[in-house]
Design an enzyme around this catalytic site. Structure first.
Site, short mmCIF file in Angstrom:
data_model
loop_
_atom_site.label_atom_id
_atom_site.label_comp_id
_atom_site.label_asym_id
_atom_site.label_seq_id
_atom_site.Cartn_x
_atom_site.Cartn_y
_atom_site.Cartn_z
N LYS A 199 0.82 -1.22 0.00
CA LYS A 199 0.00 0.00 0.00
C LYS A 199 0.85 1.26 0.00
CE LYS A 199 -4.53 -1.30 1.66
NZ LYS A 199 -5.58 -0.97 2.61
N LYS A 201 -5.11 -10.74 -6.79
CA LYS A 201 -6.26 -10.86 -5.89
C LYS A 201 -7.43 -9.98 -6.37
CE LYS A 201 -5.96 -8.62 -1.96
NZ LYS A 201 -5.59 -8.10 -0.64
N LYS A 235 -10.96 -4.22 -4.15
CA LYS A 235 -11.75 -3.00 -4.42
C LYS A 235 -10.89 -1.92 -5.03
CE LYS A 235 -12.21 -3.07 0.56
NZ LYS A 235 -13.18 -3.40 1.57
#
Ligand code: TYM
Length: 343
Positions: free
Chosen positions: A123, A206, A209
């Site tokens: 991230k 994966k 969202k």
């Protein structure tokens, strides 16, 4: 360490940082409902499920969208079968004990532990100096979510395994530093055919969202047409489905669709491949699309209905927070005492 005194208790959470997708549903919410209704391996549990809005704001969230997503996530939990009477359903920021315990865990956890977290590395990326301090400390808040209830089991998808291991490290260091046997060694529960649902556009990534391509995921708010279209267009390969799971090795896209079929039908991946062996994707995809629509449409329409009554959602969350604090407050008070914080 023997843990005779801990009540069997489940905690898990989902970030309201975007809409719910099929990975969240199959990897997490569906498992939450199973643990609420049937327990695990003959054991029943108290269950606490949470919208983790304080985690969501570790990356920028538009305030109005965050509030909408939090309520919609609550609607998603309930529409999927989380019963707010049987389970304690909460929004994280309404139970201040989470953040209070997180501060203590910030003093227990080590910088090096946080730096090793793959989710932090993913991230924060190359620009980690510009990531929020909250994003770095994220796993300490997650440990606090779990341990403020002395939760013994945490159902999650595979991507959260490392965070649960860190939760155990924090519990062990706290217990060791203060010479107590206070926090449990929480077990991750990562089971079933859908612990890692992959993108429909790329079986090596994966389902998430944050993927820029909406075609990569099935959103829980998608209608029947959108679901069928996304499955029809899902990436596959030219071969028919094999007789056994071994035959899916090196075929991640095919493997993903078989896993989805298994999880949606509530059967093992082995049983699924036995049912669809030899089929071409032209035959298998419509079957999977029909199954997905049959299972997901009632959930999305119930979510839409619940979202017409957001005052009722707010009322349920306020009640959930009250129930949660009855468990959390004494555990926080005892933690303060152990640490030597005078109250
Ligand atoms: P989050 O919000 O990213 O995801 C929520 C849950 O969905 C699972 N999941 C998946 N499972 C299978 N396949 C996928 N493609 C997929 N994508 C997501 C996740 O594993 C997770 O179980 N850090 C957590 C939230 C959290 C939490 C907690 C979880 C905060 N505190 C305490 C458990 C206990 C997160 O970001 O999940």
């Amino acid at each position: 360490m023997a843990q005779p005194s801990f009540t069997p208790r489940v905690f898990s959470g989902i970030q309201p940082s975007g809409g719910l997708h099929l990975g969240n549903y199959l990897g997490a919410i569906k498992r939450f409902v199973d643990m609420q209704n049937s327990g695990l391996n003959g054991q029943s549990f108290e269950t606490i499920y949470c919208m983790v809005d304080l985690h969501a704001i570790t990356t920028w969230q538009d305030p109005a969208t965050l509030a909408h997503n939090t309520r919609e996530l609550c609607a998603g939990f309930i529409a999927s079968g989380v019963d707010p009477e049987k389970s304690v359903l909460i929004n994280q920021s309404q139970v201040p004990e989470h953040a209070q315990l997180a501060w203590i865990f910030n003093t227990v956890a080590r910088m090096g532990w946080m730096q090793r977290m793959t989710q932090w590395k993913d991230k924060a990326g190359k620009n980690s100096q510009n990531a929020s301090l909250g994003l770095f400390a994220y796993p300490a808040l997650m440990a606090a979510d779990i341990l403020i209830y002395h939760a013994t089991h945490v159902p999650v998808g595979e991507d959260q395994k490392q965070h649960i291991e860190l939760t155990r490290d924090i519990a062990a260091k706290f217990n060791n530093d203060y010479k107590v046997d206070f926090f449990p060694m929480t077990e991750p529960v990562i089971e079933g055919a859908a612990t890692r649902v992959m993108s429909l556009r790329d079986g090596s990534k994966k389902m998430s969202k944050s993927d820029a391509s909406d075609a990569s995921r099935i959103n829980m708010t998608d209608d029947a047409d959108a679901i069928a279209k996304k499955i029809r267009k899902a990436k596959t390969d030219p071969d028919p489905l094999p007789e056994t799971l071994e035959g899916l090795e090196g075929r991640p896209d095919a493997r993903n669709l078989v896993n989805l079929y298994a999880a949606l039908s509530d059967i093992s991946a082995e049983a699924a491949i036995a049912q669809v062996a030899g089929q071409q994707f032209g035959q298998f995809k419509p079957l999977l699309a029909d199954l997905a629509v049959e299972k997901l449409s009632p959930i999305s329409s119930e979510m839409a209905r619940l979202m017409q009554h957001t005052d009722e959602i707010d009322r349920l969350l306020a009640r959930g927070a009250e129930r949660a604090r009855e468990i959390a407050a004494p555990i926080l008070a005892e933690t303060y005492k152990i640490v030597g914080l005078v109250k």
